[in-house]
Write a protein that holds these residues in place. Sequence first.
Motif: not given
Lengths: 161, 367
Positions: B311-336
């Motif tokens: 459980x620990x490994x699955x969730x830590x990897x998943x939350x890392x990916x979710x953090x990456x999703x947020x990180x990308x959201x606030x870094x890149x502008x919207x595509x056309x």
Amino acid sequence: MNPQISAFGMAFLFILGGIVLVLLGLAVASLLRPHRPNVEKLAAYECGEEALGSVWGQFNGRYYVIALIFVLFEVELVFLFPWATVFGQKELIEITEGRWGWFSLVEVWLFIGILVLGLAYIWAKGHLEWLKPQPQDTDYQSKIPAKAYERINRTYQKNKT
Amino acid sequence: MLSLVFFLLFIPLFALAGVYAERKVSAFIQDRLGPMEVGRYGLLQTLADIIKLLLKEDIIPSLADKRLFKLAPLIIFVAVFAGFAAIPLTPTLIGSGLQVGVFFILAIVSLDVVGIMMAGWSSNSKYPLLGAMRAVAQIISYEIPTGLAILAVVMICQTLDLQSISYQQGIWINHYQHLEADQNYLFGLKPLGIDITLVGGFLTWNIVRMPFLSIAFVIYFIASLAECNRAPFDIPEAESELIGGYHTEYSGLRWAFIMLAEYGMMLLVSFLGVILFLGSWNTPLPNLGYLALADWTSGKPDTLWGQLTSIFWLFSKTFLLIFAQMWIRWTYPRLRIDQLMYLCWKVLVPFALAIVLLCGVWRLWMV
């Protein structure tokens, strides 16, 4: 009973669980929330303007083309998944001394090849192009010299550091 | 059953924590503080938001198609929620042990599109309809690269069972039925002759077992952002042009369920990405001679220690990916929208097809 049937039953329970969660939430909210509708509130939102006409009419035909291409590729995927689980099975490859794997792989390459031709056709026909904005140059000359901007940038830089 | 109860409680909790985390992450990226007023460090902000949404008047536009309008949030949420049925949480805990788990998730999550179209169409308002059209075009387009990237994994693993795919990526591979005699070789290549079945760690993750799957993972991750309608692919709900996209006319708890589905979708695609590519619930640490890191950090599948570590490994990897999703959201502008379609059909799909072809050859080298 076949364990796979109960597995699908469990998946169905997830669907039911989701429905119960949504309905429960809405039921609780309906007990708490106010209900005071008026004409203004119930109008369609259009940034304060009054909405004209119904929107249930025409839409851009490109969406239809994209949907058609999607159906094509999705059907391809549906066919590829069952193949993907058998083409590399050890037993089948051993029985046929290695021929099974390569034979089925080449077959699917042909299958995908035909689809890639389709993609190339759509691409060449321009169905994947979307309307692009076309920025136009103007001959407008600003009265403010570029130096003025540079000076502001410099002072800003200085203040920052 | 345990899994069902877990997800029923966990998804709303995750949305609470996720919205808060997203605000804080965005704030720190933009050099702000984020919510600070409600509770210590604004910790109770999202709880207050939920209470507000619960007390909001439920507005159904008079011109709307009322039956579809009411049904749409239900379909959107249930389609995403049902996808969790096939997600393995630990080596023994899985909602339903479907042998066609991958297929099930792909199929049921696609129904999300129907709900979005219903929401946009039934609102009888211009912004929702435009938003729904864009959302549907985007989601169905990006389903092709997602599907092809997943297909590549299925070809390497030779199964649609997510639990079997999980077992194959770690040191407990021989503890699962039908896998008793299987071995893992370095880069999956038997001719190399380096047996790493008992070494485990990240060396047996799918992205290393078949190195080209790391490209497939990048394709999957990009496409999954588009599937969740998240920036830089948030054209369907581009706030500055479309107000809220397909859920413009929704208010109160109905709107909350659409947002809950969006956060559920983030969680689901991250889970799926981790399970398919990043070793699922297996530890990232390999056994190196006397340093039996993999043995120390992951217990036998049917012991309590094994459950906890997985459980620990699955969730830590998943939350890392979710953090990456947020990180990308606030870094890149919207595509056309033309860039969006270009990226999908002219970049991701050809690359994904090439990887599918390569994976076929690789798999035949593996046996």
